[in-house]
Design a protein around this motif. Structure first.
Motif, PDB file in Angstrom:
ATOM      1  N   LYS A 153      -7.332 -12.726  -7.349  1.00  0.00           N
ATOM      2  CA  LYS A 153      -8.251 -11.698  -7.827  1.00  0.00           C
ATOM      3  C   LYS A 153      -8.934 -11.054  -6.630  1.00  0.00           C
ATOM      4  O   LYS A 153      -9.192 -11.714  -5.632  1.00  0.00           O
ATOM      5  CB  LYS A 153      -9.296 -12.384  -8.712  1.00  0.00           C
ATOM      6  CG  LYS A 153     -10.275 -11.462  -9.382  1.00  0.00           C
ATOM      7  CD  LYS A 153     -11.024 -12.191 -10.494  1.00  0.00           C
ATOM      8  CE  LYS A 153     -12.168 -13.040  -9.980  1.00  0.00           C
ATOM      9  NZ  LYS A 153     -13.029 -13.549 -11.067  1.00  0.00           N
ATOM     10  N   GLY A 154      -9.190  -9.770  -6.729  1.00  0.00           N
ATOM     11  CA  GLY A 154      -9.890  -9.082  -5.643  1.00  0.00           C
ATOM     12  C   GLY A 154     -10.463  -7.770  -6.145  1.00  0.00           C
ATOM     13  O   GLY A 154     -10.396  -7.470  -7.337  1.00  0.00           O
ATOM     14  N   ARG A 155     -11.010  -7.003  -5.227  1.00  0.00           N
ATOM     15  CA  ARG A 155     -11.582  -5.710  -5.613  1.00  0.00           C
ATOM     16  C   ARG A 155     -10.874  -4.571  -4.909  1.00  0.00           C
ATOM     17  O   ARG A 155     -10.471  -4.709  -3.747  1.00  0.00           O
ATOM     18  CB  ARG A 155     -13.070  -5.670  -5.267  1.00  0.00           C
ATOM     19  CG  ARG A 155     -13.919  -6.562  -6.150  1.00  0.00           C
ATOM     20  CD  ARG A 155     -15.375  -6.561  -5.727  1.00  0.00           C
ATOM     21  NE  ARG A 155     -16.157  -7.445  -6.575  1.00  0.00           N
ATOM     22  CZ  ARG A 155     -16.744  -7.053  -7.712  1.00  0.00           C
ATOM     23  NH1 ARG A 155     -16.668  -5.800  -8.105  1.00  0.00           N
ATOM     24  NH2 ARG A 155     -17.417  -7.921  -8.445  1.00  0.00           N
ATOM     25  N   ILE A 156     -10.718  -3.450  -5.631  1.00  0.00           N
ATOM     26  CA  ILE A 156     -10.184  -2.229  -5.026  1.00  0.00           C
ATOM     27  C   ILE A 156     -11.258  -1.167  -5.203  1.00  0.00           C
ATOM     28  O   ILE A 156     -11.598  -0.821  -6.339  1.00  0.00           O
ATOM     29  CB  ILE A 156      -8.863  -1.775  -5.691  1.00  0.00           C
ATOM     30  CG1 ILE A 156      -7.779  -2.844  -5.526  1.00  0.00           C
ATOM     31  CG2 ILE A 156      -8.400  -0.440  -5.086  1.00  0.00           C
ATOM     32  CD1 ILE A 156      -6.489  -2.558  -6.265  1.00  0.00           C
ATOM     33  N   HIS A 157     -11.829  -0.693  -4.107  1.00  0.00           N
ATOM     34  CA  HIS A 157     -12.979   0.222  -4.169  1.00  0.00           C
ATOM     35  C   HIS A 157     -14.034  -0.324  -5.128  1.00  0.00           C
ATOM     36  O   HIS A 157     -14.565   0.402  -5.962  1.00  0.00           O
ATOM     37  CB  HIS A 157     -12.536   1.630  -4.584  1.00  0.00           C
ATOM     38  CG  HIS A 157     -11.653   2.291  -3.562  1.00  0.00           C
ATOM     39  ND1 HIS A 157     -12.077   2.582  -2.280  1.00  0.00           N
ATOM     40  CD2 HIS A 157     -10.363   2.684  -3.628  1.00  0.00           C
ATOM     41  CE1 HIS A 157     -11.084   3.137  -1.610  1.00  0.00           C
ATOM     42  NE2 HIS A 157     -10.030   3.200  -2.386  1.00  0.00           N
ATOM     43  N   GLY A 158     -14.251  -1.621  -5.070  1.00  0.00           N
ATOM     44  CA  GLY A 158     -15.285  -2.252  -5.871  1.00  0.00           C
ATOM     45  C   GLY A 158     -14.865  -2.674  -7.264  1.00  0.00           C
ATOM     46  O   GLY A 158     -15.546  -3.462  -7.919  1.00  0.00           O
ATOM     47  N   GLN A 159     -13.725  -2.167  -7.727  1.00  0.00           N
ATOM     48  CA  GLN A 159     -13.259  -2.509  -9.082  1.00  0.00           C
ATOM     49  C   GLN A 159     -12.462  -3.815  -9.043  1.00  0.00           C
ATOM     50  O   GLN A 159     -11.472  -3.923  -8.324  1.00  0.00           O
ATOM     51  CB  GLN A 159     -12.388  -1.356  -9.607  1.00  0.00           C
ATOM     52  CG  GLN A 159     -11.549  -1.684 -10.838  1.00  0.00           C
ATOM     53  CD  GLN A 159     -12.367  -1.864 -12.099  1.00  0.00           C
ATOM     54  OE1 GLN A 159     -13.200  -1.024 -12.445  1.00  0.00           O
ATOM     55  NE2 GLN A 159     -12.146  -2.987 -12.786  1.00  0.00           N
ATOM     56  N   GLU A 160     -12.894  -4.772  -9.843  1.00  0.00           N
ATOM     57  CA  GLU A 160     -12.225  -6.068  -9.841  1.00  0.00           C
ATOM     58  C   GLU A 160     -10.846  -5.980 -10.510  1.00  0.00           C
ATOM     59  O   GLU A 160     -10.688  -5.328 -11.540  1.00  0.00           O
ATOM     60  CB  GLU A 160     -13.096  -7.080 -10.589  1.00  0.00           C
ATOM     61  CG  GLU A 160     -12.908  -8.477 -10.079  1.00  0.00           C
ATOM     62  CD  GLU A 160     -14.027  -9.411 -10.516  1.00  0.00           C
ATOM     63  OE1 GLU A 160     -14.399  -9.369 -11.704  1.00  0.00           O
ATOM     64  OE2 GLU A 160     -14.506 -10.175  -9.670  1.00  0.00           O
ATOM     65  N   THR A 161      -9.867  -6.631  -9.916  1.00  0.00           N
ATOM     66  CA  THR A 161      -8.516  -6.635 -10.486  1.00  0.00           C
ATOM     67  C   THR A 161      -7.776  -7.924 -10.149  1.00  0.00           C
ATOM     68  O   THR A 161      -8.108  -8.601  -9.190  1.00  0.00           O
ATOM     69  CB  THR A 161      -7.699  -5.412  -9.970  1.00  0.00           C
ATOM     70  OG1 THR A 161      -6.439  -5.379 -10.645  1.00  0.00           O
ATOM     71  CG2 THR A 161      -7.435  -5.485  -8.479  1.00  0.00           C
ATOM     72  N   VAL A 162      -6.796  -8.222 -10.990  1.00  0.00           N
ATOM     73  CA  VAL A 162      -5.902  -9.336 -10.693  1.00  0.00           C
ATOM     74  C   VAL A 162      -4.678  -8.729 -10.024  1.00  0.00           C
ATOM     75  O   VAL A 162      -4.220  -7.658 -10.409  1.00  0.00           O
ATOM     76  CB  VAL A 162      -5.534 -10.089 -11.989  1.00  0.00           C
ATOM     77  CG1 VAL A 162      -4.397 -11.086 -11.744  1.00  0.00           C
ATOM     78  CG2 VAL A 162      -6.759 -10.813 -12.539  1.00  0.00           C
ATOM     79  N   ILE A 163      -4.200  -9.399  -8.986  1.00  0.00           N
ATOM     80  CA  ILE A 163      -3.061  -8.845  -8.242  1.00  0.00           C
ATOM     81  C   ILE A 163      -2.007  -9.926  -7.987  1.00  0.00           C
ATOM     82  O   ILE A 163      -2.345 -11.094  -7.788  1.00  0.00           O
ATOM     83  CB  ILE A 163      -3.536  -8.174  -6.911  1.00  0.00           C
ATOM     84  CG1 ILE A 163      -2.384  -7.437  -6.212  1.00  0.00           C
ATOM     85  CG2 ILE A 163      -4.190  -9.182  -5.973  1.00  0.00           C
ATOM     86  CD1 ILE A 163      -2.814  -6.547  -5.051  1.00  0.00           C
ATOM     87  N   GLY A 164      -0.746  -9.514  -8.045  1.00  0.00           N
ATOM     88  CA  GLY A 164       0.360 -10.402  -7.687  1.00  0.00           C
ATOM     89  C   GLY A 164       1.269  -9.648  -6.734  1.00  0.00           C
ATOM     90  O   GLY A 164       1.572  -8.476  -6.974  1.00  0.00           O
ATOM     91  N   VAL A 165       1.663 -10.283  -5.628  1.00  0.00           N
ATOM     92  CA  VAL A 165       2.541  -9.608  -4.672  1.00  0.00           C
ATOM     93  C   VAL A 165       3.731 -10.497  -4.333  1.00  0.00           C
ATOM     94  O   VAL A 165       3.562 -11.630  -3.865  1.00  0.00           O
ATOM     95  CB  VAL A 165       1.787  -9.233  -3.371  1.00  0.00           C
ATOM     96  CG1 VAL A 165       2.704  -8.461  -2.430  1.00  0.00           C
ATOM     97  CG2 VAL A 165       0.547  -8.407  -3.662  1.00  0.00           C
ATOM     98  N   CYS A 166       4.926 -10.000  -4.606  1.00  0.00           N
ATOM     99  CA  CYS A 166       6.144 -10.758  -4.305  1.00  0.00           C
ATOM    100  C   CYS A 166       6.508 -10.588  -2.833  1.00  0.00           C
ATOM    101  O   CYS A 166       6.183  -9.579  -2.220  1.00  0.00           O
ATOM    102  CB  CYS A 166       7.301 -10.260  -5.158  1.00  0.00           C
ATOM    103  SG  CYS A 166       7.011 -10.443  -6.924  1.00  0.00           S
ATOM    104  N   ASP A 167       7.175 -11.574  -2.288  1.00  0.00           N
ATOM    105  CA  ASP A 167       7.597 -11.530  -0.891  1.00  0.00           C
ATOM    106  C   ASP A 167       9.076 -11.875  -0.799  1.00  0.00           C
ATOM    107  O   ASP A 167       9.490 -12.989  -1.135  1.00  0.00           O
ATOM    108  CB  ASP A 167       6.751 -12.513  -0.062  1.00  0.00           C
ATOM    109  CG  ASP A 167       6.832 -12.217   1.428  1.00  0.00           C
ATOM    110  OD1 ASP A 167       7.959 -12.083   1.939  1.00  0.00           O
ATOM    111  OD2 ASP A 167       5.774 -12.123   2.082  1.00  0.00           O
ATOM    112  N   ALA A 168       9.859 -10.900  -0.346  1.00  0.00           N
ATOM    113  CA  ALA A 168      11.319 -11.046  -0.342  1.00  0.00           C
ATOM    114  C   ALA A 168      11.831 -12.090   0.648  1.00  0.00           C
ATOM    115  O   ALA A 168      12.967 -12.534   0.553  1.00  0.00           O
ATOM    116  CB  ALA A 168      11.976  -9.703  -0.048  1.00  0.00           C
ATOM    117  N   ARG A 169      10.979 -12.509   1.578  1.00  0.00           N
ATOM    118  CA  ARG A 169      11.441 -13.499   2.559  1.00  0.00           C
ATOM    119  C   ARG A 169      11.627 -14.869   1.920  1.00  0.00           C
ATOM    120  O   ARG A 169      12.264 -15.740   2.482  1.00  0.00           O
ATOM    121  CB  ARG A 169      10.433 -13.620   3.705  1.00  0.00           C
ATOM    122  CG  ARG A 169      10.319 -12.371   4.554  1.00  0.00           C
ATOM    123  CD  ARG A 169       9.158 -12.498   5.518  1.00  0.00           C
ATOM    124  NE  ARG A 169       7.896 -12.655   4.814  1.00  0.00           N
ATOM    125  CZ  ARG A 169       6.804 -13.203   5.337  1.00  0.00           C
ATOM    126  NH1 ARG A 169       6.812 -13.645   6.563  1.00  0.00           N
ATOM    127  NH2 ARG A 169       5.691 -13.303   4.629  1.00  0.00           N
TER     128      ARG A 169
END
Ligand SMILES: [Zn+2]
Length: 234
Positions: free
Chosen positions: A123-139
Motif C-alpha cells: 500500500k502507498g500513496r500517489i499524490h496523497g491518494q492511498e492505493t494498493v499496488i502490485g508490481v510484477c518483475d520479469a526477472r
C-alpha cells in the motif's frame, strides 16, 4: 526420444551492458567509457547513456521502445516517497508437485534478483491518494503466476476491498509456472474472484500491461481492469 524433447539447452543471451561503439574526439584521443554507464536498448540495439534511460522514464530516447523496469524501481517511480508499506514480503515456499530442482532454482533466483517472488504488493500513496499496488518483475521466473504470486495478489485485492482502496497492478509476462502445474492455473480463478468482489464493492482497478504481458496473467486479472493501460508492444 521423448526425453530429448524436454532436454534443457542453455543459451547465453547478452541483455545487459555492452560497451558502445568508440568515438574519437577532435584531438584524436579515444575517451574511456566505464562499464555500466551505458545500456543497450533491446528494441533498437543502440547504446543509451544510463542516465538518459532513467531521466526518460525508461523509454528509449532513440526509438521510443520501453525498457523493463524492476519492481521496486517502479514503485519508487509511482508511489510518493516514504509511503510504501510492503505486504506479504515473506511467504513460505511451496512445491506442490515436488518438482525436482524447483527449490534450488527458487533460491538462486531470490539471491540473484533480491526479490522473494515475482510480484511485490503493498500500500502507498500517489499524490496523497492511498492505493494498493502490485508490481510484477520479469526477472523472477518470467513473472509466472505460481501459488504465492496468486496468493499475494488475492490478499492484496481482498485487503483493498476491506479498506475501500483502489488497486493498480503492473503486469508483465506471466504464463503459468511450469513447476507448479495445475496449482499455477488455479491462481487465475483465485485472483479473478478476488477482483470481482473488489468490483462489486465499487472500487477501482487499474491494470497496466508492460511489454510483454502474456499467458495466464492476460487470461485473468490483467484483463479485468476498469481502466487498462498498455505499453506499446513491438
Ligand atoms: Zn531503442
Amino acid at each position: 526420444m521423448l526425453r530429448d524433447m524436454f532436454k534443457k539447452t542453455y543459451t547465453r543471451i547478452d541483455t545487459k551492458y555492452r560497451e558502445p561503439e568508440r568515438t574519437v574526439t577532435a584531438d584524436g584521443e579515444e575517451p574511456t567509457i566505464p562499464q555500466g554507464l551505458w545500456r543497450k536498448c533491446n528494441k533498437c540495439g543502440q547504446p543509451i547513456y544510463t542516465e538518459d534511460v532513467k531521466n526518460n522514464y525508461y523509454i528509449c530516447p532513440k526509438c521510443k521502445g520501453y525498457f523493463r523496469v524492476h519492481a521496486y524501481r517502479r514503485i519508487e517511480m509511482v508511489i510518493d516517497d516514504g509511503t510504501f508499506e510492503e505486504w506479504d514480503k515473506e511467504m513460505e515456499f511451496v512445491n506442490p508437485l515436488s518438482f525436482p530442482g524447483y527449490e534450488k532454482k527458487m533460491n538462486a533466483t531470490k539471491e540473484k534478483t533480491r526479490l522473494n517472488e515475482a510480484i511485490v504488493t503493498g500500500k502507498g500513496r500517489i499524490h496523497g491518494q492511498e492505493t494498493v499496488i502490485g508490481v510484477c518483475d520479469a526477472r523472477f521466473f518470467m513473472s509466472s503466476m505460481g501459488h504465492n504470486v496468486g496468493e499475494k495478489i488475492a490478499r492484496a485485492v481482498e485487503r483493498a476491498t476491506a479498506e475501500k482502496l483502489p488497486v493498480i497492478i503492473f503486469a508483465c509476462s506471466g504464463g503459468a509456472r511450469m513447476q507448479e502445474g495445475l496449482v499455477s492455473l488455479m491462481q487465475m480463478a483465485k485472483t479473478s474472484a478476488a477482483l470481482e468482489k473488489h468490483h462489486e464493492a465499487g472500487q477501482l482497478f487499474v491494470s497496466v500491461f508492460t511489454d510483454p504481458t502474456t499467458g495466464g496473467v492476460t487470461a485473468s486479472f490483467a484483463m479485468l481492469g476498469d481502466i487498462i493501460l498498455a505499453e506499446p508492444m513491438r
